[in-house]
Design an enzyme around this catalytic site. Structure first.
Site, PDB file in Angstrom:
ATOM      1  N   ASP A 120      66.966  49.394 -48.750  1.00  0.00           N
ATOM      2  CA  ASP A 120      65.607  49.081 -49.200  1.00  0.00           C
ATOM      3  C   ASP A 120      65.181  47.778 -48.516  1.00  0.00           C
ATOM      4  O   ASP A 120      65.865  47.279 -47.616  1.00  0.00           O
ATOM      5  CB  ASP A 120      65.534  48.993 -50.732  1.00  0.00           C
ATOM      6  CG  ASP A 120      66.130  47.686 -51.251  1.00  0.00           C
ATOM      7  OD1 ASP A 120      66.877  47.019 -50.493  1.00  0.00           O
ATOM      8  OD2 ASP A 120      65.853  47.311 -52.399  1.00  0.00           O
TER       9      ASP A 120
ATOM     10  N   LYS B  97      66.998  57.715 -48.628  1.00  0.00           N
ATOM     11  CA  LYS B  97      67.266  56.559 -49.498  1.00  0.00           C
ATOM     12  C   LYS B  97      67.430  57.017 -50.953  1.00  0.00           C
ATOM     13  O   LYS B  97      68.404  56.645 -51.618  1.00  0.00           O
ATOM     14  CB  LYS B  97      66.112  55.547 -49.377  1.00  0.00           C
ATOM     15  CG  LYS B  97      66.390  54.244 -50.092  1.00  0.00           C
ATOM     16  CD  LYS B  97      65.342  53.214 -49.758  1.00  0.00           C
ATOM     17  CE  LYS B  97      64.268  53.211 -50.803  1.00  0.00           C
ATOM     18  NZ  LYS B  97      63.227  52.216 -50.567  1.00  0.00           N
TER      19      LYS B  97
END
Ligand code: SF4
Length: 239
Positions: free
Chosen positions: A144, A125
């Protein structure tokens, strides 16, 4: 879950409408270089961008680049990060990744997913944020908590694991939209499609959203089950 699959074309039209609703959607972490973005993103794990932004100007004023962090005392970095969660671990990561950048990358942030995820504290991420924002070359979609929830509510993914959602989104949207996609969904998730009480009546895409007006139960994380505290009588019985 009851959400239907969406075609790529329809999903892209929906994203375009969301982009018009949030033209200011972008990375909101304070930074002025790829290195600072990398550090800010590492610090934002389990913390809000607002909380992280409050400490970043002072942090980067004192340690603006990797060389500066390699000379920093760990206790001083911990103290500077003290207002955000997991500050000890994050201090270790920031110093560790700075050392690796200096030793192995000529003090520069690498621009490939493979090299980025080798750095301490950097997962897929974080690497995707840096690649998309600093280098304009996303190699994946940042998933997220907002992207996770909205992908499910909008019917773009029937999965709940971030990596599986990312794969679904990468199939649905062309690579040039991956960076925009995550920023737009994050802004829409913060402002309108909140986890609790999403504002469907004010949503720009409620006419095409399969979860409109019944979204509260879609894309929410399971409630954490806490062990029940022992009663006074139970404690007395155990002695
Ligand atoms: S209609 Fe409701 S559930 Fe669907 S995207 Fe908009 S706010 Fe979220």
């Amino acid at each position: 879950m009851g959400v239907r699959a969406d075609s790529g074309r329809q999903a892209r039209r929906t994203l375009e409408r969301l982009r018009r609703a949030h033209p200011d959607a972008r990375c909101s972490l304070y930074h002025s270089s790829p290195f600072q973005l990398l550090v800010a993103t590492v610090l934002s794990a389990q913390s809000t961008d607002v909380a992280v932004n409050q400490i970043l100007p002072a942090l980067f004023g004192r340690w603006p680049d990797p060389e500066a962090f390699t000379r920093a005392r760990p206790a001083a970095v911990e103290k500077a990060l003290g207002r955000i969660g997991m500050y000890r671990q994050k201090a270790r990561h920031v110093i560790g990744l700075s050392r690796r950048l200096v030793a192995e990358h000529d003090s520069r942030v690498p621009d490939t997913l493979e090299s980025l995820v080798e750095l301490p504290g950097v997962g897929r991420k974080t690497a995707n944020v840096v690649l998309g924002v600093a280098f304009g070359r996303s190699q994946g979609v940042v998933v997220d908590t907002h992207v996770q929830r909205l992908a499910q509510r909008l019917g773009w993914s029937g999965n709940s694991a971030p990596l599986a959602i990312e794969q679904d989104l990468m199939r649905l949207f062309p690579q040039k939209l991956w960076d925009t996609l995550s920023h737009t969904l994050i802004f829409h998730g913060r402002r309108i499609c909140r986890a609790v009480r999403p504002a469907c009546a004010a949503c720009a895409v409620s006419d095409v959203c399969p979860s409109a007006f019944r979204a509260e139960r879609v894309g929410r994380k399971a409630a954490r089950v806490r062990p029940r505290a022992a009663t006074q009588r139970e404690r007395a019985r155990r002695g």
